[in-house]
Design an enzyme around this catalytic site. Structure first.
Site, short mmCIF file in Angstrom:
data_model
loop_
_atom_site.label_atom_id
_atom_site.label_comp_id
_atom_site.label_asym_id
_atom_site.label_seq_id
_atom_site.Cartn_x
_atom_site.Cartn_y
_atom_site.Cartn_z
NE ARG A 166 -2.31 -4.31 -1.38
CZ ARG A 166 -1.80 -3.77 -0.27
NH1 ARG A 166 -0.73 -4.30 0.29
NH2 ARG A 166 -2.36 -2.71 0.29
NE ARG B 94 -4.03 -5.78 4.67
CZ ARG B 94 -3.20 -5.97 3.67
NH1 ARG B 94 -3.47 -6.88 2.78
NH2 ARG B 94 -2.09 -5.27 3.56
CB THR C 40 3.15 0.39 5.91
OG1 THR C 40 1.80 0.02 6.26
CG2 THR C 40 4.04 0.06 7.10
N GLY D 246 -10.47 11.83 20.77
CA GLY D 246 -11.32 11.77 21.97
C GLY D 246 -12.46 10.78 21.84
CG ASP E 167 1.82 -3.55 9.97
OD1 ASP E 167 2.58 -2.77 9.37
OD2 ASP E 167 1.13 -4.39 9.37
CG ASP F 65 3.66 -6.90 7.13
OD1 ASP F 65 3.17 -6.10 6.31
OD2 ASP F 65 2.99 -7.79 7.69
CB ALA G 181 16.08 10.49 1.43
CG ASP H 117 -1.47 -1.01 7.93
OD1 ASP H 117 -2.38 -0.17 7.87
OD2 ASP H 117 -1.45 -2.04 7.24
N GLY I 27 0.84 -1.20 0.00
CA GLY I 27 0.00 0.00 0.00
C GLY I 27 0.88 1.25 0.00
N1 LIG Z 1 6.51 -14.23 1.41
C1 LIG Z 1 6.72 -13.42 0.36
N2 LIG Z 1 7.58 -13.76 -0.63
C2 LIG Z 1 7.79 -12.96 -1.69
N3 LIG Z 1 7.20 -11.77 -1.84
C3 LIG Z 1 6.34 -11.36 -0.91
C4 LIG Z 1 6.05 -12.15 0.25
N4 LIG Z 1 5.15 -11.48 1.01
C5 LIG Z 1 4.89 -10.33 0.34
N5 LIG Z 1 5.60 -10.25 -0.80
C6 LIG Z 1 5.59 -9.19 -1.79
O1 LIG Z 1 5.48 -7.91 -1.17
C7 LIG Z 1 4.34 -7.23 -1.69
C8 LIG Z 1 3.80 -6.27 -0.68
O2 LIG Z 1 3.30 -6.98 0.44
P1 LIG Z 1 1.88 -6.56 1.11
O3 LIG Z 1 0.86 -6.53 0.03
O4 LIG Z 1 1.68 -7.46 2.25
O5 LIG Z 1 2.09 -5.05 1.55
P2 LIG Z 1 3.04 -4.42 2.65
O6 LIG Z 1 4.40 -4.27 2.09
O7 LIG Z 1 2.93 -5.19 3.92
O8 LIG Z 1 2.41 -2.97 2.79
P3 LIG Z 1 0.99 -2.54 3.46
O9 LIG Z 1 0.65 -3.54 4.52
O10 LIG Z 1 1.26 -1.18 3.96
O11 LIG Z 1 0.02 -2.53 2.33
C9 LIG Z 1 3.41 -8.35 -2.10
O12 LIG Z 1 2.45 -7.93 -3.03
C10 LIG Z 1 4.39 -9.35 -2.71
O13 LIG Z 1 4.76 -8.96 -4.01
O1 LIG Z 2 -6.89 -1.52 -0.97
P1 LIG Z 2 -5.56 -2.09 -0.79
O2 LIG Z 2 -4.50 -1.41 -1.55
O3 LIG Z 2 -5.53 -3.57 -0.97
O4 LIG Z 2 -5.12 -1.84 0.71
C1 LIG Z 2 -5.85 -2.00 1.88
C2 LIG Z 2 -4.93 -2.29 3.00
O5 LIG Z 2 -3.73 -1.54 2.93
C3 LIG Z 2 -3.48 -0.90 4.16
O6 LIG Z 2 -4.00 0.37 4.06
C4 LIG Z 2 -2.05 -0.65 4.40
O7 LIG Z 2 -1.52 0.09 3.33
C5 LIG Z 2 -4.26 -1.71 5.15
O8 LIG Z 2 -4.53 -1.07 6.36
C6 LIG Z 2 -5.49 -2.03 4.35
O9 LIG Z 2 -6.15 -3.15 4.80
MG LIG Z 3 1.59 -5.00 5.60
#
Ligand SMILES: Nc1ncnc2c1ncn2[C@@H]1O[C@H](COP(=O)(O)OP(=O)(O)OP(=O)(O)O)[C@@H](O)[C@H]1O
Ligand SMILES: O=P(O)(O)OC[C@H]1O[C@](O)(CO)[C@@H](O)[C@@H]1O
Ligand SMILES: [Mg+2]
Length: 331
Positions: A79, A179, A133, A193, A137, A110, A29, A135, A18
């Site tokens: 993604r 999520r 992110t 609040g 997290d 993550d 940077a 989140d 995201g």
């Molecule tokens: N176990 C994995 N092995 C290889 N690639 C991965 C794995 N897990 C995630 N990825 C890659 O990283 C991308 C981003 O992961 P994800 O969609 O979970 O978002 P994120 O980086 O956690 O960000 P956010 O939670 O803020 O949306 C995935 O679409 C995938 O391409």
């Molecule tokens: O609509 P998308 O891009 O799948 O993302 C939704 C998810 O991405 C996040 O906003 C993190 O970027 C989560 O909190 C949310 O569940």
């Molecule tokens: Mg994530």
């Protein structure tokens, strides 16, 4: 984490998962620090999809002008399901060789770090991650890039909801993003609040909400605000509203607002810009020193590094201190 001092001449940078406000400041940077150290930066567009499909181009200091104040990411994000496959990773590795990249910086959450860890280990390729992110997290950094802007967006929206809630004596359920994590809900709930904050990390959310509504229903409160994290395990926001209606329908008029993707956009706050700028420079400096396989974050105001493995371990515990504060001030 590894550290031998290689010659780093070409660095790739991408944004993934995201998008988050401040990602552009991070890209800027990384690019500027690379140029400063006589390294050629390469932008990889559309996250791991662009890595696989060779959507890669050389950047220079001017490529990142006038972006520090912009939300989203000029490199775009994705993604990528293909990057989770053997085939996808192999294709990406061909592009590393084609562009003679010596190292890479990934900006994301993550999932992005899990992908980076897997790819880095498989091909012995140096990668450093920047937590980007909304989140928040990620273990190993007090805050992720984008979180501060997102919670300020939420608070601004909830302040407005409070106006109309008060005018009509209504109980509002506001769903915020997260999520699997309740950081946005907890921070914005305290900041706006809210009367109750329902998060995935807390089991007793709904019962506690009922108790609190029971307790305060005699008091003449002109409005009530409940923040619900999208990932709350008890139920989704409409189910929660329904349960409250069943039990308290005679006492409360309820409404639901889902804030949605508005939380991911907008101009990054100064805090996010500074955080992203510090982390971008630190990432390039780490790679020059031969440190990789880790994320760079800020803890207690100092730049610190955490192995990808540690950084991506889910931390189920919400800060107890925040929960306690939220409880005390919402009576
Ligand atoms: N176990 C994995 N092995 C290889 N690639 C991965 C794995 N897990 C995630 N990825 C890659 O990283 C991308 C981003 O992961 P994800 O969609 O979970 O978002 P994120 O980086 O956690 O960000 P956010 O939670 O803020 O949306 C995935 O679409 C995938 O391409
Ligand atoms: O609509 P998308 O891009 O799948 O993302 C939704 C998810 O991405 C996040 O906003 C993190 O970027 C989560 O909190 C949310 O569940
Ligand atoms: Mg994530």
């Amino acid at each position: 984490m590894s550290s031998k001092e290689p010659k780093i001449e070409r660095i790739g940078v991408l944004t993934s998962g995201g998008d988050a406000p401040g990602m552009n400041a991070g890209i800027r940077a990384v690019v500027r620090a690379s140029v400063y150290y006589h390294i050629t930066p390469f932008g990889i567009r559309h996250g791991y999809d662009g890595f696989i499909n060779d959507d890669i181009c050389e950047m220079h200091a001017g490529s990142v002008k006038h972006i520090i104040h912009q939300g989203g990411t000029i490199l775009k994000s994705a993604r990528s399901s293909e990057f989770k496959t053997d085939e996808g990773m192999k294709k990406a590795w061909e592009n590393v060789k084609k562009h003679q990249l010596d190292a890479m910086v990934v900006i994301g959450g993550d999932g992005t770090f899990k992908g980076a860890m897997e790819f880095g280990n498989r091909f012995d390729f140096p990668i450093v991650g920047i937590p980007g992110t909304i989140d928040n997290d990620i273990f190993g950094t007090d805050f992720t890039v984008g979180f501060d802007t997102a919670v300020n967006t939420v608070v601004e929206a909830v302040d407005k909801i409070r106006d109309t809630a008060t005018s009509h004596n209504r109980l509002f359920f506001v769903e915020v993003m997260g999520r699997d994590a309740g950081f946005i809900a907890m921070y914005s709930g305290i900041g706006a609040g809210a009367e109750e904050i329902l998060i995935p990390e807390k089991d007793r959310g709904v019962e506690q909400l009922f108790e609190s509504l029971e307790r305060t229903s005699q008091r003449k409160k002109s409005s009530r605000l409940v923040i619900v994290a999208e990932g709350d395990k008890n139920a989704n926001v409409y189910d929660i509203e329904e349960k409250v209606q069943e039990r308290f329908g005679d006492r409360y008029e309820t409404k639901v607002t889902i804030l949605g993707h508005v939380q991911r956009g907008g101009r990054p706050s100064c805090t996010d810009r500074v955080l992203a700028s510090r982390l971008g420079v630190a990432a390039v400096e780490a790679l020059r020193k031969g440190n990789h396989g880790m994320m760079v974050g800020v803890r207690n105001r100092k730049v610190e590094f955490t192995d990808f493995e540690q950084a991506t371990k889910r931390n189920p515990e919400m800060d107890q201190e925040l929960m306690r504060v939220a409880n005390i001030i919402s009576i």
